[in-house]
Design a protein around this motif. Structure first.
Motif, mmCIF file in Angstrom:
data_model
loop_
_atom_site.group_PDB
_atom_site.id
_atom_site.type_symbol
_atom_site.label_atom_id
_atom_site.label_comp_id
_atom_site.label_asym_id
_atom_site.label_seq_id
_atom_site.Cartn_x
_atom_site.Cartn_y
_atom_site.Cartn_z
ATOM 1 N N GLY A 34 -10.397 -11.029 39.055
ATOM 2 C CA GLY A 34 -10.753 -10.575 37.703
ATOM 3 C C GLY A 34 -10.470 -11.632 36.660
ATOM 4 N N LEU A 35 -9.348 -12.349 36.822
ATOM 5 C CA LEU A 35 -9.042 -13.430 35.879
ATOM 6 C C LEU A 35 -10.064 -14.561 35.978
ATOM 7 C CD1 LEU A 35 -5.149 -13.736 36.177
ATOM 8 C CD2 LEU A 35 -6.463 -12.869 34.242
ATOM 9 N N ALA A 36 -10.500 -14.873 37.203
ATOM 10 C CA ALA A 36 -11.509 -15.926 37.378
ATOM 11 C C ALA A 36 -12.828 -15.514 36.737
ATOM 12 C CB ALA A 36 -11.695 -16.225 38.863
ATOM 13 N N ALA A 37 -13.183 -14.239 36.869
ATOM 14 C CA ALA A 37 -14.431 -13.761 36.274
ATOM 15 C C ALA A 37 -14.344 -13.763 34.750
ATOM 16 C CB ALA A 37 -14.743 -12.357 36.779
ATOM 17 N N SER A 38 -13.184 -13.409 34.205
ATOM 18 C CA SER A 38 -13.063 -13.381 32.745
ATOM 19 C C SER A 38 -12.966 -14.790 32.158
ATOM 20 C CB SER A 38 -11.857 -12.548 32.318
ATOM 21 O OG SER A 38 -10.669 -13.182 32.749
ATOM 22 N N ALA A 39 -12.541 -15.765 32.965
ATOM 23 C CA ALA A 39 -12.457 -17.137 32.476
ATOM 24 C C ALA A 39 -13.817 -17.818 32.460
ATOM 25 C CB ALA A 39 -11.493 -17.944 33.352
ATOM 26 N N ALA A 40 -14.786 -17.261 33.176
ATOM 27 C CA ALA A 40 -16.114 -17.860 33.240
ATOM 28 C C ALA A 40 -16.735 -17.920 31.847
ATOM 29 C CB ALA A 40 -17.006 -17.057 34.180
ATOM 30 N N GLY A 41 -17.208 -19.088 31.498
ATOM 31 C CA GLY A 41 -17.872 -19.281 30.216
ATOM 32 C C GLY A 41 -16.943 -19.646 29.086
ATOM 33 N N SER A 42 -15.653 -19.608 29.299
ATOM 34 C CA SER A 42 -14.726 -19.982 28.225
ATOM 35 C C SER A 42 -14.529 -21.492 28.217
ATOM 36 C CB SER A 42 -13.371 -19.277 28.407
ATOM 37 O OG SER A 42 -12.698 -19.794 29.526
#
Length: 135
Positions: free
Chosen positions: A57-65
């Motif tokens: 979930g952290l990897a998915a939320s970091a995408a695009g930042s």
């Protein structure tokens, strides 16, 4: 909540959001894989899959930042720390000290013989070789 081996014991009872906050702190701390916190996490087989899910979930939320690359490096380090096998500490058994007495070695028997005179062999003559030119 602080990150420490004793705090990991309470992570089993945390909600998903609270666990996510703790894992986010743990990832940002960049602790080595053999650190006591990671060892405490690997001791709990039920906690490891939950943390893997949080890391995904952290990897998915970091995408695009803007910090996506760094976050992915930290998350992959955390995943590799989870992949290490947990080895229970083994107390080394003390071996009894055995006093070894030196065994006397027998004295070598030396036989004295007169050396036989070696006869020198004459050098063998090397035959001469003739080479012919191709015709």
């Amino acid at each position: 909540m602080a990150i420490g081996p004793s705090a990991v014991e309470r992570w089993l009872d945390l909600s998903t959001e609270e666990l996510r906050a703790q894992v986010k702190q743990l990832v940002a701390a960049r602790l080595p894989g053999d650190h006591s916190v990671w060892q405490a996490i690997r001791r709990h087989p039920a906690l490891v899959p939950r943390i893997r899910g949080v890391l995904s979930g952290l990897a998915a939320s970091a995408a695009g930042s803007k910090d996506e690359a760094m976050q992915k490096v930290w998350i992959s380090k955390a995943r590799s720390a989870l992949d290490q096998e947990y080895v229970a500490p083994v107390k080394a058994a003390r071996k009894p000290v055995v006093k070894e007495e030196p065994v006397p070695e027998p004295e070598p028997v030396i036989e004295l013989k007169e050396p036989e005179p070696q006869q020198k062999q004459p050098h063998k003559a090397i035959p001469t070789m003739l080479f012919q030119e191709p015709s």
